[in-house]
Design an enzyme around this catalytic site. Structure first.
Site, short mmCIF file in Angstrom:
data_model
loop_
_atom_site.label_atom_id
_atom_site.label_comp_id
_atom_site.label_asym_id
_atom_site.label_seq_id
_atom_site.Cartn_x
_atom_site.Cartn_y
_atom_site.Cartn_z
N SER A 117 20.79 -3.35 17.57
CA SER A 117 21.21 -2.35 16.58
C SER A 117 22.62 -2.65 16.09
O SER A 117 23.46 -3.16 16.84
CB SER A 117 21.19 -0.95 17.22
OG SER A 117 21.82 -0.01 16.38
N TYR A 142 23.48 5.22 23.17
CA TYR A 142 22.46 4.41 22.49
C TYR A 142 23.00 3.01 22.25
O TYR A 142 22.33 2.00 22.56
CB TYR A 142 22.06 5.07 21.18
CG TYR A 142 21.18 4.19 20.31
CD1 TYR A 142 19.89 3.85 20.71
CD2 TYR A 142 21.64 3.67 19.10
CE1 TYR A 142 19.08 3.04 19.94
CE2 TYR A 142 20.85 2.86 18.32
CZ TYR A 142 19.57 2.54 18.73
OH TYR A 142 18.78 1.73 17.96
#
Length: 327
Positions: A117, A142
């Site tokens: 990501s 995350y």
């Protein structure tokens, strides 16, 4: 779903797994599966309801299917949700990814491609974001799990010679996308006559990347396993673990847009004004994302084809059709 369809289109055999959890509307997930079932090559697709955090189920899946390549796009996603429910991120993104890596090790998989990501860049201020930048300071759990995935993959590439490619996605959007993403949230709220929350007073930029362009990059990496190269961070070459079949690649649009301009384009496509509520910057959010895609371009000729105007239009057409909204 989009990647499955592309693979089926060219005749590949595809095994898809998902735990179909209720992080967002399960009906949307089933509808995606229905789209795959309508494909002319559906006979080449098999779906199993499996959680990647279920070690036994993953072991049995690898033993049964004898995969040539593994694509891991499964994860607990979302920056803000990681603050509310951290354990689900460890379960899926750490333990689940370890189960995938162990399956690849045990069954000598020839190629592993997985989702990283752009959030790993944290609050980096140098733009565009390059794979050579330091990513040691994530600002959400995350992001920390995605950085961990890259480190875990490097370890397995080094120890077991498994080619691994991590793709750092930059704000993927398009038809069938997640309901917790900005485009979906804004479109729904505007059509429902509800206000939208605009964080940091709109002073944010995102490198929105259309789903078809993402799939192009994924397919390339499936077909072209990582080759042995020196460690991916030149500033810390680590010569004793060089020549590892490991790579991390940005995959983005290379053209960030201001949040208020993004909202304006949604309004134009909906022919409706948004009622904006300006909010402070949220914990875990970054001010800007901007992908340097030179590495992927050099390898594959990758160049995004869908500009933001076309992408938003296609999403809204899908949204109106899926939810039966005619005006």
């Amino acid at each position: 779903m989009h990647t499955c369809i592309s693979l089926l289109q060219r005749g590949d055999m595809v095994v898809g797994i998902d735990n179909l959890n209720d992080y967002y509307d399960v009906n949307l997930k089933h509808s995606r599966l229905d789209v795959i079932k309508q494909h002319r090559n559906f006979k080449n697709f098999h779906f199993s309801k499996i959680d990647i955090a279920d070690r036994k189920a993953i072991q049995e899946l690898f033993l049964k299917e004898k995969f040539d390549c593994v694509l891991n796009l499964a994860a607990q996603a979302g920056v803000r949700y990681s603050i509310k429910n951290p354990y689900s991120y460890i379960d899926s993104n750490i333990n689940g990814f370890l189960n995938i890596l162990e399956g690849c090790r045990t069954h000598k998989i020839k190629n592993l491609v997985y989702a990283s990501s752009s959030s790993v860049y944290g609050s980096n201020t140098k733009t565009p974001f390059s794979e050579e930048d330091n990513v040691d300071h994530p600002i959400s759990l995350y992001a920390a799990t995605k950085k961990s995935n890259e480190l875990m993959a490097h370890t397995y590439s080094h120890l077991y010679d498994i080619p691994t490619t991590g793709l750092r996605f930059f704000t993927v959007y398009g038809p069938w996308g997640r309901p917790d993403m900005a485009l979906f949230l804004f479109t729904k709220a505007i059509l429902d006559g509800k206000p939208i929350n605009v964080y940091n007073n709109g002073e944010m930029q995102r490198d929105f990347t259309y789903i078809d362009d993402i799939v192009d990059g994924i397919i390339y990496c499936i077909d072209n396993p990582a080759k042995p190269t020196p460690s991916f961070t030149p500033k810390n070459p680590l010569p004793h673990i060089s020549n590892v079949p490991f790579q991390v690649l940005n995959i983005g649009n290379n053209s960030p847009i201001n949040l208020l301009e993004f909202i304006k384009k949604i309004e134009e496509n909906l022919n409706c004004k948004a009622n904006k509520i300006f909010m402070p910057l949220q914990d875990g959010d970054v001010l800007e994302t901007f992908a340097d895609i030179n590495q992927l371009h050099k390898l594959s000729g990758y160049k995004p084809k869908t500009n933001i105007n076309i992408g938003i239009k296609k999403f809204i057409e899908w949204y109106r059709n899926y939810y039966g909204i005619n005006s």
